[in-house]
Design a protein around this motif. Structure first.
Motif, PDB file in Angstrom:
ATOM      1  N   GLU A  56     -19.171 -13.570 -19.686  1.00 53.83           N
ATOM      2  CA  GLU A  56     -19.059 -12.515 -18.677  1.00 53.83           C
ATOM      3  C   GLU A  56     -20.280 -11.600 -18.725  1.00 53.83           C
ATOM      4  N   ARG A  57     -20.716 -11.301 -19.945  1.00 55.80           N
ATOM      5  CA  ARG A  57     -21.923 -10.486 -20.085  1.00 55.80           C
ATOM      6  C   ARG A  57     -23.129 -11.204 -19.504  1.00 55.80           C
ATOM      7  N   ALA A  58     -23.192 -12.512 -19.789  1.00 51.96           N
ATOM      8  CA  ALA A  58     -24.349 -13.287 -19.343  1.00 51.96           C
ATOM      9  C   ALA A  58     -24.490 -13.213 -17.828  1.00 51.96           C
ATOM     10  N   LYS A  59     -23.362 -13.232 -17.125  1.00 50.49           N
ATOM     11  CA  LYS A  59     -23.415 -13.184 -15.663  1.00 50.49           C
ATOM     12  C   LYS A  59     -24.051 -11.863 -15.184  1.00 50.49           C
ATOM     13  N   LEU A  60     -23.633 -10.772 -15.831  1.00 52.71           N
ATOM     14  CA  LEU A  60     -24.175  -9.467 -15.446  1.00 52.71           C
ATOM     15  C   LEU A  60     -25.679  -9.390 -15.684  1.00 52.71           C
ATOM     16  N   TRP A  61     -26.098  -9.860 -16.859  1.00 47.03           N
ATOM     17  CA  TRP A  61     -27.517  -9.718 -17.184  1.00 47.03           C
ATOM     18  C   TRP A  61     -28.363 -10.709 -16.417  1.00 47.03           C
ATOM     19  N   LYS A  62     -27.757 -11.833 -16.048  1.00 41.57           N
ATOM     20  CA  LYS A  62     -28.469 -12.761 -15.181  1.00 41.57           C
ATOM     21  C   LYS A  62     -28.763 -12.050 -13.846  1.00 41.57           C
ATOM     22  N   ALA A  63     -27.760 -11.382 -13.340  1.00 38.81           N
ATOM     23  CA  ALA A  63     -27.951 -10.644 -12.087  1.00 38.81           C
ATOM     24  C   ALA A  63     -29.050  -9.593 -12.251  1.00 38.81           C
ATOM     25  N   ARG A  64     -29.038  -8.881 -13.374  1.00 37.89           N
ATOM     26  CA  ARG A  64     -30.068  -7.858 -13.598  1.00 37.89           C
ATOM     27  C   ARG A  64     -31.456  -8.495 -13.666  1.00 37.89           C
ATOM     28  N   HIS A  65     -31.534  -9.638 -14.349  1.00 35.39           N
ATOM     29  CA  HIS A  65     -32.829 -10.299 -14.454  1.00 35.39           C
ATOM     30  C   HIS A  65     -33.284 -10.899 -13.117  1.00 35.39           C
ATOM     31  N   GLU A  66     -32.316 -11.180 -12.254  1.00 34.11           N
ATOM     32  CA  GLU A  66     -32.666 -11.731 -10.937  1.00 34.11           C
ATOM     33  C   GLU A  66     -32.970 -10.637  -9.911  1.00 34.11           C
ATOM     34  N   ALA A  67     -33.001  -9.391 -10.385  1.00 31.38           N
ATOM     35  CA  ALA A  67     -33.165  -8.264  -9.453  1.00 31.38           C
ATOM     36  C   ALA A  67     -34.388  -8.449  -8.553  1.00 31.38           C
ATOM     37  N   TYR A  68     -35.489  -8.949  -9.153  1.00 38.34           N
ATOM     38  CA  TYR A  68     -36.718  -9.134  -8.388  1.00 38.34           C
ATOM     39  C   TYR A  68     -36.485 -10.088  -7.216  1.00 38.34           C
ATOM     40  N   TRP A  69     -35.860 -11.241  -7.526  1.00 43.12           N
ATOM     41  CA  TRP A  69     -35.633 -12.237  -6.480  1.00 43.12           C
ATOM     42  C   TRP A  69     -34.614 -11.739  -5.463  1.00 43.12           C
ATOM     43  N   ALA A  70     -33.613 -11.025  -5.979  1.00 41.69           N
ATOM     44  CA  ALA A  70     -32.609 -10.471  -5.070  1.00 41.69           C
ATOM     45  C   ALA A  70     -33.263  -9.500  -4.091  1.00 41.69           C
ATOM     46  N   SER A  71     -34.180  -8.683  -4.605  1.00 41.28           N
ATOM     47  CA  SER A  71     -34.780  -7.663  -3.749  1.00 41.28           C
ATOM     48  C   SER A  71     -35.574  -8.290  -2.611  1.00 41.28           C
ATOM     49  N   LEU A  72     -36.168  -9.463  -2.881  1.00 40.92           N
ATOM     50  CA  LEU A  72     -36.967 -10.119  -1.830  1.00 40.92           C
ATOM     51  C   LEU A  72     -36.112 -10.487  -0.617  1.00 40.92           C
TER      52      LEU A  72
END
Lengths: 474, 474
Positions: free
Chosen positions: B323-339
């Motif tokens: 469950e933690r991994a999912k959250l931090w994956k999202a945080r690490h994907e912030a750059y791609w998400a922002s695009l």
């Protein structure tokens, strides 16, 4: 190395005379040239003979420090920054004469920012002054080198002490500083942000530069919340090796120990008598834990289990402040206690630091060397960092004893360097360890010299310290 | 500042021609001059236009790096150290041409010392490589700048990232390093002891020097035990200010939070869509706690209480790894998400860092500025350190947009500096922030230049970075 072999810095008689006249006129009673005050500013807790400055000036602002440095720069006169004089390697000696700049009248606390956990102070504030001032804020500054040193001096020598294992050294706890450079310019090395990637790290370059690159005129320091709870105690071990192995295990399992101090058997004997401690005369660890109520209980219990595993214990711990205070008072009195082992003797305090995996071996070899050389020399150490001190008790009127003590120090330093360690974990190079710095860092020292020469081309800032005059010893 | 205004470094055509010939002969296939490979070594994740080097060499040892630097020194040719090319401010551009030294074939792990919690590695080892290698030892290296950067590059730019709030930055986590200096000499800056007061702190001087003082050829890094337990979660707040106040309170009460990341409302919108997160589109804190089982529960509960006090919550946390991994994956994907907020746009990633007491104000003013300027620019931040990033999504084919983005960045940087902060918390100066360094540190920059000139008198190490060519802007 020999005590008599202090680096000679050529005296610039004419320049000094001129500067004395100008500074006397400018600073009046705040400029002193009496012999007693001059010697007091060179004769410190070190065993190294006194080399007094020609005058002592007491500035009250960074602007006044700039004025002093500009006068000295114009007339090529040495400038030696002075705090409480508790350094141990001849840092404040004036081998080429010059002006001692006593910064203790610059002792204002300029700002405390509780939300940012930082404060800005002048260099003459001592660590005890600061913590007294902070008491009502619930914050504290943790670095504790033992002496109630000035924070400017602690930064200049990259000091640390008992709780560096948890909070780091001055290197990690100065956010920014201001300093007067050799040309009289005042710079501020960084902003108040907790981290920055903006340019070269001049803050860290000045920390540990021992007054040879600039005179520190203010510091912005990190502060910490006073822990909700503190627990601690003393634990005896059958050997130094067992104690060191317990330290390694404690750190490896991640117990965030706040202090973990080794006291060897000889030092325990002295402390038992001096501080009326009821512990066996065997190597002991003094430990302390900071955290929540539940946290410090958990940490103490985990440590107790580790100690037992290595044959130590029983580990008696407490979170009662008075009982803890008694133990740490004894630890802080170690220096005075050790002197009772040989009344009338003077102590040569030296320090080295090695990777913790080599610590037991390094201390064991050192104890064997002490025995073989017939010295009386107790050992205490900030062992969580692999750092330990030897206090060699000697009759400084006996040249043969001094020579033997120096021989011992040389062997200790080379032993530490041979174990991937350093000739000084926290005391600094000053005059006493110049030869060992060269042995430790080789060509790196040439680049340090290049920086020194670039930033202080006239060599007016604390000359004769850190660097040897001639070629590197082989 | 303008994208087109990159510092011109005069090309030394003759020297470059000669060096190319010598290096080709010496390194054969490990020396490349094809256009694609040259551009790849300058065109990085930055928005700054590519300035390709004349050749790329792939050394496999410190001795080979020495050979390369000696050739370049003899012929006055620029030497640009290269790792993974994930820097953001034009650090690896070659404005005067020269040789890119790709260190990724120097990727050996030379030693791991579990008892000392340290390891020695070559500069081309990436942080993920190192942690994969360490997995069986129970140790890890915490610094995580997001990208899987090389550790040499991370040291050179004084990188940090999400868990610097607990573990510090590269500044605190490098015990020692080796580097080839501008004259081709190889030095090691310190021993393996955990602390030292031996001479100037060349380790810290090289960390953050962006390849302008030496080429790092090995690093000794601190390691940490993998925590027994990790807990974490996401907590929404009614405003950035409320979230920042919760961060301040969390740190002030001494919760040893391992990560505490702010994601603003716009960035949350992007991440909800991109990473399928079920959280409101309001400012959120992503937090993580490291410790014992009891410890991480206590920390999470304490944080939850603080969040509630500031109107945040509910704080849902878990110690289940997936469950933690999912959250931090999202945080690490912030750059791609922002695009996804502006398909086809290129992101200009900029960072500043301010005292945490000014953080809410700084972010609020920045959000207002973004709105006023009509930009699309989400914000994420390592807010425990007062550090935040703005990703300006822009059409880099539209000069007017670029100009607007640069105007925004300039205002952001000056705003941070005006709040006692820094123009870069972790990205570095490179080419992009040269003007702001001068604004931030004034005369200090002159002393940095003096050091640069003393250690690299021919200006061959990464020329055109950190320092402006002419006089300081007023």
């Amino acid at each position: 190395m020999a005590l008599s072999d202090l680096k000679r810095v050529v005296r610039n008689e004419g320049g000094i005379e001129t500067a004395l006249g100008i500074l006397k006129q400018r600073f009046g009673e705040r400029f002193q040239t009496g012999q007693a005050i001059r010697e007091q500013h060179a004769h410190t807790t070190t065993y190294i003979p006194t080399q007094a400055p020609d005058g002592v000036v007491f500035p009250q602002s960074a602007g006044e420090v700039q004025e002093i440095v500009k006068v000295c720069a114009e007339h090529r006169v040495p400038v030696i920054a002075f705090g409480t004089g508790t350094s141990l390697e001849g840092h404040v000696n004036a081998p080429g004469g010059g002006i001692s700049v006593d910064l203790m009248q610059m002792n204002r606390i300029l700002a405390v920012n509780p939300e940012d956990l930082d404060c800005t102070i002048e260099p003459g504030v001592t660590r005890e002054d600061l913590n007294t001032y902070l008491r009502d804020t619930g914050l504290f500054f943790p670095i504790d080198p033992g002496a109630n040193a000035s924070l400017g001096g602690m930064a200049a020598t990259r000091a640390s002490g008992t709780n560096a294992v948890r909070y780091g050294t001055m290197r990690e706890n100065v956010l920014s500083l201001s300093a007067v450079m050799a040309d009289g310019r005042l710079i501020t090395t960084a902003r108040r942000a907790k981290k920055s990637s903006a340019g070269y790290d001049l803050t860290r370059l000045l920390i540990g530069s021992e007054g040879t690159l600039g005179v520190i005129t203010s510091l912005t320091l990190k502060l910490y919340g006073i822990p909700q709870a503190i627990s601690g105690g003393v634990c005896a071990f059958p050997s130094v090796e067992a104690a060191c192995n317990a330290v390694i295990a404690t750190i490896q399992v991640g117990i965030p120990v706040a202090r973990i101090e080794l006291v060897n058997a000889l030092q325990m004997r002295a402390m038992k008598n001096y501080s009326k401690l009821d512990y066996p005369e065997s190597p002991c660890l003094f430990v302390e834990f900071h955290g929540s109520d539940a946290g410090v209980k958990e940490q103490a219990e985990s440590f107790g289990e580790i100690a037992e595993e290595f044959g130590g214990g029983p580990f008696l711990w407490t979170s009662v402040a008075e009982e803890r205070a008694k133990l740490w008072k004894a630890r802080h009195e170690a220096y005075w206690a050790s002197l009772t082992l040989r009344p009338g003797a003077k102590a040569l305090s030296t320090d080295v630091c090695v990777p913790i995996s080599r610590l037991a071996e390094c201390i064991a070899e050192t104890e064997a060397d002490i025995a073989e050389m017939g010295l009386i020399a107790p050992i205490v150490g900030h062992v969580g960092d692999g750092n330990f001190h030897v206090l060699v008790l000697m009759d400084i009127n006996d040249p043969a004893e001094i020579e033997r003590a120096e021989e011992f120090v040389a062997r200790l330093n080379l032993r530490a360097i041979g174990m991937e360690g350093t000739c000084t974990g926290e005391h600094g190079i000053g005059q006493g360890k110049v030869a060992f710095l060269d042995r430790e860092l080789g060509d790196s020292v040439d680049f340090m010299r290049t920086i020194k020469k670039a930033l202080d081309p006239q060599d007016i800032l604390n000359p004769g310290k850190i660097f040897s005059a001639g070629a590197r010893p082989t």
